[in-house]
Design a protein around this motif. Structure first.
Motif, PDB file in Angstrom:
ATOM      1  N   ARG A 178      55.706  62.686  45.478  1.00 14.70           N
ATOM      2  CA  ARG A 178      56.388  63.372  44.370  1.00 14.70           C
ATOM      3  C   ARG A 178      55.475  63.665  43.197  1.00 14.70           C
ATOM      4  O   ARG A 178      55.506  64.740  42.616  1.00 14.70           O
ATOM      5  N   ALA A 179      54.663  62.689  42.804  1.00 13.36           N
ATOM      6  CA  ALA A 179      53.875  62.889  41.585  1.00 13.36           C
ATOM      7  C   ALA A 179      52.647  61.998  41.591  1.00 13.36           C
ATOM      8  O   ALA A 179      52.627  60.939  42.222  1.00 13.36           O
ATOM      9  N   ALA A 180      51.632  62.446  40.870  1.00 12.31           N
ATOM     10  CA  ALA A 180      50.469  61.600  40.591  1.00 12.31           C
ATOM     11  C   ALA A 180      50.777  60.763  39.359  1.00 12.31           C
ATOM     12  O   ALA A 180      51.400  61.247  38.410  1.00 12.31           O
ATOM     13  N   GLN A 181      50.342  59.500  39.373  1.00 16.75           N
ATOM     14  CA  GLN A 181      50.622  58.591  38.269  1.00 16.75           C
ATOM     15  C   GLN A 181      49.388  57.746  37.972  1.00 16.75           C
ATOM     16  O   GLN A 181      48.569  57.470  38.845  1.00 16.75           O
ATOM     17  N   GLY A 182      49.289  57.320  36.726  1.00 15.76           N
ATOM     18  CA  GLY A 182      48.259  56.366  36.350  1.00 15.76           C
ATOM     19  C   GLY A 182      46.983  56.993  35.832  1.00 15.76           C
ATOM     20  O   GLY A 182      46.825  58.223  35.818  1.00 15.76           O
ATOM     21  N   PRO A 183      46.039  56.153  35.402  1.00 12.93           N
ATOM     22  CA  PRO A 183      44.785  56.657  34.849  1.00 12.93           C
ATOM     23  C   PRO A 183      43.925  57.327  35.915  1.00 12.93           C
ATOM     24  O   PRO A 183      44.002  56.993  37.100  1.00 12.93           O
ATOM     25  N   VAL A 184      43.107  58.269  35.476  1.00 17.82           N
ATOM     26  CA  VAL A 184      42.174  58.986  36.347  1.00 17.82           C
ATOM     27  C   VAL A 184      40.800  58.335  36.223  1.00 17.82           C
ATOM     28  O   VAL A 184      40.344  58.043  35.115  1.00 17.82           O
ATOM     29  N   LEU A 185      40.162  58.098  37.357  1.00 14.91           N
ATOM     30  CA  LEU A 185      38.870  57.410  37.357  1.00 14.91           C
ATOM     31  C   LEU A 185      37.798  58.193  36.610  1.00 14.91           C
ATOM     32  O   LEU A 185      37.686  59.414  36.761  1.00 14.91           O
ATOM     33  N   PHE A 267      46.194  43.129  39.463  1.00 16.65           N
ATOM     34  CA  PHE A 267      46.029  41.688  39.252  1.00 16.65           C
ATOM     35  C   PHE A 267      44.833  41.114  40.006  1.00 16.65           C
ATOM     36  O   PHE A 267      44.433  39.979  39.739  1.00 16.65           O
ATOM     37  N   GLU A 268      44.241  41.904  40.905  1.00 17.78           N
ATOM     38  CA  GLU A 268      42.961  41.498  41.489  1.00 17.78           C
ATOM     39  C   GLU A 268      41.889  41.382  40.411  1.00 17.78           C
ATOM     40  O   GLU A 268      40.899  40.665  40.587  1.00 17.78           O
ATOM     41  N   GLY A 269      42.079  42.099  39.313  1.00 18.57           N
ATOM     42  CA  GLY A 269      41.114  42.063  38.220  1.00 18.57           C
ATOM     43  C   GLY A 269      41.365  40.962  37.211  1.00 18.57           C
ATOM     44  O   GLY A 269      40.744  40.948  36.146  1.00 18.57           O
ATOM     45  N   THR A 270      42.268  40.031  37.541  1.00 21.78           N
ATOM     46  CA  THR A 270      42.595  38.929  36.640  1.00 21.78           C
ATOM     47  C   THR A 270      42.408  37.593  37.355  1.00 21.78           C
ATOM     48  O   THR A 270      42.078  37.550  38.547  1.00 21.78           O
ATOM     49  N   ASN A 271      42.686  36.507  36.624  1.00 25.07           N
ATOM     50  CA  ASN A 271      42.644  35.176  37.231  1.00 25.07           C
ATOM     51  C   ASN A 271      43.988  34.751  37.809  1.00 25.07           C
ATOM     52  O   ASN A 271      44.145  33.606  38.234  1.00 25.07           O
ATOM     53  N   LEU A 272      44.966  35.647  37.847  1.00 23.85           N
ATOM     54  CA  LEU A 272      46.241  35.371  38.488  1.00 23.85           C
ATOM     55  C   LEU A 272      46.176  35.716  39.970  1.00 23.85           C
ATOM     56  O   LEU A 272      45.411  36.603  40.392  1.00 23.85           O
ATOM     57  N   SER A 273      47.011  35.048  40.759  1.00 21.92           N
ATOM     58  CA  SER A 273      47.169  35.407  42.166  1.00 21.92           C
ATOM     59  C   SER A 273      47.951  36.706  42.270  1.00 21.92           C
ATOM     60  O   SER A 273      48.962  36.894  41.582  1.00 21.92           O
ATOM     61  N   GLU A 274      47.482  37.605  43.128  1.00 22.36           N
ATOM     62  CA  GLU A 274      48.224  38.824  43.424  1.00 22.36           C
ATOM     63  C   GLU A 274      49.071  38.655  44.682  1.00 22.36           C
ATOM     64  O   GLU A 274      49.532  39.638  45.273  1.00 22.36           O
ATOM     65  N   GLY A 275      49.277  37.407  45.085  1.00 22.86           N
ATOM     66  CA  GLY A 275      50.162  37.125  46.219  1.00 22.86           C
ATOM     67  C   GLY A 275      49.482  37.109  47.564  1.00 22.86           C
ATOM     68  O   GLY A 275      50.158  36.943  48.593  1.00 22.86           O
ATOM     69  N   ARG A 276      48.160  37.279  47.601  1.00 22.02           N
ATOM     70  CA  ARG A 276      47.470  37.111  48.886  1.00 22.02           C
ATOM     71  C   ARG A 276      47.669  35.675  49.363  1.00 22.02           C
ATOM     72  O   ARG A 276      47.673  34.741  48.574  1.00 22.02           O
ATOM     73  N   GLY A 277      47.838  35.526  50.668  1.00 20.33           N
ATOM     74  CA  GLY A 277      48.115  34.205  51.208  1.00 20.33           C
ATOM     75  C   GLY A 277      49.584  33.846  51.205  1.00 20.33           C
ATOM     76  O   GLY A 277      49.951  32.705  51.473  1.00 20.33           O
ATOM     77  N   LYS A 368      37.000  48.675  37.330  1.00 23.15           N
ATOM     78  CA  LYS A 368      36.797  49.420  38.578  1.00 23.15           C
ATOM     79  C   LYS A 368      38.144  49.868  39.137  1.00 23.15           C
ATOM     80  O   LYS A 368      38.260  50.971  39.676  1.00 23.15           O
ATOM     81  N   LEU A 369      39.155  49.021  39.012  1.00 26.84           N
ATOM     82  CA  LEU A 369      40.474  49.358  39.546  1.00 26.84           C
ATOM     83  C   LEU A 369      41.165  50.450  38.737  1.00 26.84           C
ATOM     84  O   LEU A 369      41.769  51.371  39.295  1.00 26.84           O
ATOM     85  N   THR A 370      41.090  50.358  37.410  1.00 30.67           N
ATOM     86  CA  THR A 370      41.719  51.382  36.572  1.00 30.67           C
ATOM     87  C   THR A 370      40.841  52.614  36.417  1.00 30.67           C
ATOM     88  O   THR A 370      41.322  53.687  36.059  1.00 30.67           O
ATOM     89  N   GLY A 371      39.540  52.446  36.667  1.00 28.39           N
ATOM     90  CA  GLY A 371      38.617  53.572  36.566  1.00 28.39           C
ATOM     91  C   GLY A 371      38.127  53.842  35.159  1.00 28.39           C
ATOM     92  O   GLY A 371      37.560  54.905  34.893  1.00 28.39           O
ATOM     93  N   ASN A 372      38.316  52.890  34.246  1.00 29.90           N
ATOM     94  CA  ASN A 372      37.897  53.074  32.861  1.00 29.90           C
ATOM     95  C   ASN A 372      37.937  51.727  32.146  1.00 29.90           C
ATOM     96  O   ASN A 372      38.409  50.729  32.702  1.00 29.90           O
ATOM     97  N   THR A 373      37.469  51.715  30.907  1.00 30.43           N
ATOM     98  CA  THR A 373      37.551  50.487  30.099  1.00 30.43           C
ATOM     99  C   THR A 373      38.780  50.457  29.210  1.00 30.43           C
ATOM    100  O   THR A 373      39.113  49.415  28.637  1.00 30.43           O
TER     101      THR A 373
END
Length: 410
Positions: A178-185, A267-277, A368-373
């Motif tokens: 339907r649509a593109a969303q989020g920041p552009v790298l 959340f891969e870019g944080t110290n929280l679990s992103e639910g892997r495992g 790297k995930l958001t594509g910007n600072t």
């Protein structure tokens, strides 16, 4: 004679049309994947070609037979090689791994490892395989940082260097188109989780992305053909089509995972679990020391289409392995209203507010995930989720205009 970029794009749009009689016989209420249309047309797009295919366990028919096995058994296809991406052709490797070079026991075909290979080294693999045409058929998850679309990009670039044709067999975007969303790298953050300026949730199919890559990003366009789906509607979710879901990677077990992934993978870019495992990766998020206050803060935002439940879980691997952590589980009640990227940002903002232990990964992987600072800096500065989302709208609008030119389905 070298074809112009415009001529290549025109060829892409017109490629792989079914004969009129077959097209008339198709049911309009049933989706057919690119492979189904390729097979129905007698593999005419591959006629006279020595073929290699880039695929993984998702390259299956409606009866879950792998298309490599189907094509290898069909005398109309001269299948010579398979090229395995991250996790491997048969899917035996975990994240960050591949299967290496081997001969497939089921077919005897040589399987080449493409993971983390690009440019001339990957072109040399295509050359060594002896194929004329490289086919791509992998189910995507709809997010810029899901690496298979950059396997597509790298393989297209390498095929151009090696002088090969490239054919993309299309499959649905599981979270709609339907649509593109989020920041552009931004290009200074180009990595394997984002090679080129694409929005975080792109809202495109792999064939449409291939057209975009060829038209906008490849220095030398590849001779590209796309075998379109028939019957696909941009507004429909994956379960509307009756297609089997094969996990594209070990932590993408269901289409529900894909629905949240383009937001909560941050959340891969944080110290929280992103639910892997856990059995609900990217739907469960948490860390030691988090309690009910996070779910309450997120729920108080009134985000459309979603509720947040206080949750506790013990990952069997990855972050907090074997430890019980607190956090939230995402419960989507209206998929059409749900905005995964905005939700992911809101969860980052609220986690930082309610948990004093919140931290970004030391390598700033979030950039790297958001594509910007900007996302990281705005959240650190105390911006609200709406303020963070507002910051990327101008760049997103520009990408949406570019994207529109390459869409294949209305």
């Amino acid at each position: 004679m070298r074809l112009s970029r415009r001529a290549l794009l025109a060829a892409t749009t017109a490629a792989a049309s079914l004969p009129s009689a077959a097209a008339a016989a198709e049911r309009t209420d049933r989706l057919r994947t690119g492979f189904e249309r390729l097979a129905a047309d007698g593999y005419s797009v591959l006629e006279g070609q020595k073929v290699g295919i880039v695929t993984n366990p998702t390259g299956v028919t409606r009866t879950v037979r792998h298309i490599v096995d189907v094509m290898h058994a069909d005398e109309r296809v001269n299948l010579r090689a398979v090229f395995g991406p991250e996790h491997g052709f048969r899917g035996t490797a975990q994240a960050g791994g591949s299967e290496g070079r081997y001969d497939d026991p089921a077919t005897g075909l040589p399987v080449y490892d493409t993971y983390l290979k690009s440019g001339q080294p990957l072109a040399d693999i295509f050359t060594a395989s002896g194929v004329d045409t490289v086919v791509f058929d992998i189910q995507d998850a709809g997010a810029r940082f899901y690496t298979y679309i950059w396997t597509l990009f790298d393989c297209m670039e390498a095929a151009a260097l090696a002088g090969k044709r490239f054919v993309v067999l299309d499959r649905p975007n599981p979270v709609t188109g339907r649509a593109a969303q989020g920041p552009v790298l931004h290009m200074e953050f180009s990595t394997f989780v984002g090679r080129r300026p694409v929005s975080q949730a792109h809202g495109m199919t792999v064939a449409e992305l291939a057209r975009l890559f060829n038209g906008e990003f490849l220095t030398t366009p590849v001779p590209l053909e796309t075998v379109r789906m028939s019957g696909w509607k941009r507004s429909s979710f994956y379960d509307a089509w009756g297609l089997p879901w094969v996990p594209p990677s070990p932590n993408m077990p269901t289409p529900d995972t894909a629905l949240v992934y383009s937001g909560t993978c941050l959340f891969e870019g944080t110290n929280l679990s992103e639910g892997r495992g856990t059995t609900r990766p990217f739907e469960l998020l948490g860390a030691e020391g988090i309690d009910r206050r996070w779910a309450e803060a997120a729920e108080a935002l009134g985000l459309p289409g979603v509720h947040f439940r206080e949750a506790y879980f013990a990952p069997t691997f990855s972050k907090f392995q074997g430890k019980t952590v607190g956090g939230v589980q995402i419960h989507i009640h209206d998929r059409a209203a749900y905005d995964p990227v905005r939700t992911g940002i809101a969860l980052l903002v609220t986690a930082k507010k309610v948990w004093s232990g919140f931290a970004w990964r030391p390598d700033n992987w979030i950039d790297k995930l958001t594509g910007n600072t900007r996302v990281r800096m705005l959240i650190d500065a105390g911006a609200s989720a709406d303020e963070v989302v507002a910051d990327w709208q101008q760049e997103l609008s520009a990408f949406r205009r570019t994207r529109r030119e390459y869409l294949l389905y209305t």
